[in-house]
Enzyme design. Sequence first.
Site, PDB file in Angstrom:
ATOM      1  N   SER A 106       0.830  -1.216   0.000  1.00 46.95           N
ATOM      2  CA  SER A 106       0.000   0.000   0.000  1.00 46.95           C
ATOM      3  C   SER A 106       0.861   1.262   0.000  1.00 46.95           C
ATOM      4  O   SER A 106       0.454   2.303  -0.476  1.00 46.95           O
ATOM      5  CB  SER A 106      -0.885   0.029   1.242  1.00 46.95           C
ATOM      6  OG  SER A 106      -0.064   0.092   2.408  1.00 46.95           O
ATOM      7  N   THR A 109       2.138   1.659   5.312  1.00 45.73           N
ATOM      8  CA  THR A 109       2.310   0.918   6.562  1.00 45.73           C
ATOM      9  C   THR A 109       3.316   1.647   7.451  1.00 45.73           C
ATOM     10  O   THR A 109       4.484   1.824   7.067  1.00 45.73           O
ATOM     11  CB  THR A 109       2.757  -0.529   6.250  1.00 45.73           C
ATOM     12  OG1 THR A 109       1.707  -1.128   5.495  1.00 45.73           O
ATOM     13  CG2 THR A 109       3.017  -1.339   7.496  1.00 45.73           C
ATOM     14  N   GLU A 242      -5.321 -15.085   7.351  1.00 45.98           N
ATOM     15  CA  GLU A 242      -5.909 -13.947   6.643  1.00 45.98           C
ATOM     16  C   GLU A 242      -7.003 -14.343   5.658  1.00 45.98           C
ATOM     17  O   GLU A 242      -8.007 -13.652   5.537  1.00 45.98           O
ATOM     18  CB  GLU A 242      -4.822 -13.145   5.914  1.00 45.98           C
ATOM     19  CG  GLU A 242      -3.918 -12.387   6.859  1.00 45.98           C
ATOM     20  CD  GLU A 242      -3.048 -11.388   6.138  1.00 45.98           C
ATOM     21  OE1 GLU A 242      -3.577 -10.449   5.519  1.00 45.98           O
ATOM     22  OE2 GLU A 242      -1.810 -11.552   6.171  1.00 45.98           O
ATOM     23  N   HIS A 258      13.274 -30.811  19.342  1.00 46.65           N
ATOM     24  CA  HIS A 258      13.943 -30.566  20.616  1.00 46.65           C
ATOM     25  C   HIS A 258      13.018 -29.914  21.638  1.00 46.65           C
ATOM     26  O   HIS A 258      13.463 -29.505  22.696  1.00 46.65           O
ATOM     27  CB  HIS A 258      15.208 -29.723  20.383  1.00 46.65           C
ATOM     28  CG  HIS A 258      16.163 -30.407  19.458  1.00 46.65           C
ATOM     29  ND1 HIS A 258      17.149 -31.269  19.882  1.00 46.65           N
ATOM     30  CD2 HIS A 258      16.244 -30.405  18.098  1.00 46.65           C
ATOM     31  CE1 HIS A 258      17.802 -31.757  18.839  1.00 46.65           C
ATOM     32  NE2 HIS A 258      17.270 -31.238  17.743  1.00 46.65           N
ATOM     33  N   LYS A 352      -5.371  -0.569  11.941  1.00 46.57           N
ATOM     34  CA  LYS A 352      -4.619   0.515  11.290  1.00 46.57           C
ATOM     35  C   LYS A 352      -5.346   1.853  11.486  1.00 46.57           C
ATOM     36  O   LYS A 352      -4.725   2.877  11.748  1.00 46.57           O
ATOM     37  CB  LYS A 352      -4.431   0.208   9.803  1.00 46.57           C
ATOM     38  CG  LYS A 352      -3.385  -0.874   9.539  1.00 46.57           C
ATOM     39  CD  LYS A 352      -3.174  -1.117   8.044  1.00 46.57           C
ATOM     40  CE  LYS A 352      -2.087  -2.167   7.820  1.00 46.57           C
ATOM     41  NZ  LYS A 352      -1.851  -2.498   6.422  1.00 46.57           N
TER      42      LYS A 352
HETATM   43  O1  PA5 Z   1      -2.091  -9.108   3.827  1.00 49.44           O
HETATM   44  C1  PA5 Z   1      -2.293  -8.009   4.324  1.00 49.44           C
HETATM   45  O2  PA5 Z   1      -3.221  -7.257   3.960  1.00 49.44           O
HETATM   46  C2  PA5 Z   1      -1.387  -7.514   5.418  1.00 49.44           C
HETATM   47  O3  PA5 Z   1      -0.605  -8.539   5.922  1.00 49.44           O
HETATM   48  C3  PA5 Z   1      -0.513  -6.364   4.881  1.00 49.44           C
HETATM   49  O4  PA5 Z   1       0.395  -6.850   3.924  1.00 49.44           O
HETATM   50  C4  PA5 Z   1       0.213  -5.673   6.028  1.00 49.44           C
HETATM   51  O5  PA5 Z   1      -0.725  -5.115   6.919  1.00 49.44           O
HETATM   52  C5  PA5 Z   1       1.157  -4.572   5.545  1.00 49.44           C
HETATM   53  O6  PA5 Z   1       0.546  -3.729   4.618  1.00 49.44           O
HETATM   54  P1  PA5 Z   1       1.325  -3.361   3.260  1.00 49.44           P
HETATM   55  O7  PA5 Z   1       1.562  -4.677   2.585  1.00 49.44           O
HETATM   56  O8  PA5 Z   1       0.399  -2.496   2.496  1.00 49.44           O
HETATM   57  O9  PA5 Z   1       2.582  -2.681   3.676  1.00 49.44           O
END
Ligand code: PA5
Length: 365
Positions: A106, A109, A242, A258, A352
Amino acid sequence: MEVLAFNLNNAKAIYRLDSSGMMTALGGLAGQCVDACWNLTAGIEPPPIEAISHIVVTGLGGSAIGGDLLRVYCHDKIPVPVTVNRHYTLPSFVGRDTLVFAVSYSGNTEETLSAYEDARRRESAIVVITSGGKLKEMALRDGVTLITIPGGIAPRAATGFLFIPTLRVMERLGFLPGMEGSIATMIDHLKELWEKLKPETPITENLAKQLAQKLFNRIPVIWGTSGSTEVVAQRWKGQINENTKAPAYWNVFPELNHNEIVGFQVPGELLKKLHLVMLRDEEDHPRVQKRIDITKEIIKDRVGGISEVYASGEGDLSRLYSLIYLGDCTSVYLAALYGVDPGPVKVIDRLKQELQSCGPVCGLP
Ligand code: PA5
């Protein structure tokens, strides 16, 4: 055997449930890699740097996994270490002799923006990979090497865009000669795999659908091996979290021999809710392969089930990606079985937003 409410042979229903086109993006992975290898990085000049003693990839979530792939891929191939940084600041060794990849799909972040500023302060050589946002603005402002990738898909569905450019920069710097050929081989393999894993392929011939059925109503535990499929195990866990919105756990051989292996005695009833996925690669260290065989025998009666899946394809890159692809597809099919839309990650969005309302990180716009 569980009674499944959703029929994974109904491809149309899988696509209908998937509001942001996660499965379509998976089908486009080979095309993404072509674009990333031959278009997006075609004219890229790596930052001028005399001697590199360390490589750092800084990013989070879907944008960090490409860093882990790079770290594992480079493990036995280059003379300098690769570190993945998932934090606001960089480790203290980072300096002028460090190449820093700042990766955020994006571009907004906050941890990555902050780590980018840290790399600037330390005068490191920087490559930014992003689709836009503040990170792109900052890279343009500072004149650092910028690879702009297409936006519009979920970060975790953009591994081709996020990972392949790091390989191309490393090739250009002389660390990974012949990368173009290895990427081309991997792309051919991805195309073959998609035919086997896509929604239109019936359950009887589709390993991802079969695995999803085994994982349904179970807690997935994914085991890989150090220095190779460890990144795959981590990726499977993240994708199940996710895409499926379900818990999942991962660990690696030989370390788990281990400690974790001891923890399968009690509580017996709950252990039967676990389904273990063992990620196997015939190229793994022979002693590690032996360890996996023995471990399987030790715990097979303690857990709900065990599946072993094997890497396929020619070369390290293809083998690594073959298992990543399988896990990605499995997580979307598993979401379908639960009636879950794999795309939106409302919890991450909420977090966020709430952080944003607390004001910017110190020193960031
Ligand atoms: O899969 C996702 O949406 C998250 O894991 C994002 O990758 C993460 O929050 C980081 O955002 P970005 O990839 O835009 O830096």
